[in-house]
Scaffold this motif. Sequence first.
Motif: not given
Lengths: 290, 175
Positions: B42, A274-275, A105, A111, A232, A270-271, A234-235, B61, B37, A287-288, A238-239
């Motif tokens: 995860c 996000h920051e 997406r 990201r 990967l 990840w944190c 950390a999500g 996660m 998504y 998201e993807h 990923i496609g």
Amino acid sequence: MADIDQILDKVDRLPALPSSVVRVTDMLTSGTTDLSEIEQIVRHDEALSMAILRQANSARYGRPGRMFDLKQSIVRLGGKILMKIVLEQQASAMFVRAGAAYGLRRGALWRGALGGALAADQIARTHDFADKDLCFLCGLLRDVGKLVMDMHFGSEYLSLISKHMQPEHTFVECERAAFGFDHAQIGGELAGRWGLPERICKTIRFHHEPPAEAPEHDLLVDIVHAADIICLWAGLAIGYDGLQYKLAPHVRDGLGLDRREAELDVSLTWCRLHEIEESMENALVQEHDS
Amino acid sequence: MPPSPTTYRSTEVAGRIVVGVADIALCDDPSAIVVTYALGSCIGVSIYDPVARVGGLLHFMLPESKINVEKAGQTPAMFADTGVPLLFKGAYELGAKKERLIVIAAGGAEVLADDGHFKVGSRNRTMLRKLFWKNNILLSADDTGGSISRTVILRMSDGEVTVRTKGKERTLWPT
């Protein structure tokens, strides 16, 4: 089957490397930080100026009850942080709209790029690696080849790769079966056309398959490779490729990467991402798609 | 009763509540679609009470919060052991009953040739089963493992859960 040069020649609107990134990369590779030159780059770019003001006045770097103006912010943050902000901002412009061919997406490739930069930086710090800033830069640019694949193959990419997908093979092996080359190879070539130093081109080229033996072995490539796997877990980004990648055993053993450290790196990456997203007030869709 | 949807970091776009990584959404709006998504290692946990028409979706996660207690306090949905209790408690606060809940899990994929060193997806699956076993919760359906990416969609009007992989959708519940 087209070869890499033909594709790079044919693709219209090949992603251009912003001149500010070239200048910052020069500073990183030469180990010199020129604050006045960074200030010049920043003052000509409103978005960059805003990002630097936000960062200097954030909870992490600011001071309660005081607002720093741009000049004060530049001095307060210092060259290394400013260079990272320049790279984050400029790479965002390249990556944010790309990735649809890989089932990502809008914003997901960006990201993943930033996540890779942060994870590589995290691993480099843990191992006290001298070229931490190069790790950040290479983590950021490692998937630049996906931009080219996205532009060249577009919506046909999925049908072309689907015929060659084998669950036991890595995704780059599947890409090579489908196209004769993979996104890492074409990314390394693009970096060469941009005139980036050979070590950076090599890191992009081998970030999924880092050479284990001297003289090709390079800890920079190992760290960016490990950072890619951390992303990967950390999500991130990923496609259609899912998790069809391998962590090279020599990288795992060489870095002494164990389960605890890996999971800690996942959560910290990840944190931090996000920051940064919050501080950039970026309207990315986060998201993807699969 | 908390407002609906109750989310932590989720975003609502064109009638879809999008649950990000390390995020939860709880909902009692029957017109809503809740989606998460690109689950890799995860896991997405969907719960739905067909009588109260209350449900929720968690995208966690990592298995255990002890790896980073400080971050678990700020982002409990990052970990199975802090996120799953939050998901169920949130649904109960919206009127769901444990005995009516339809519970579905998807994700938990692995990178190739892990050789047991990390097994993040597998450890996520094991932790989830342990939590459910301790609390007498049965999974109605699951779609986990492999190396693929999955998108999970919960339809709040009837609790239908679909999983999408590489553009192809299939229904996990009702079976």
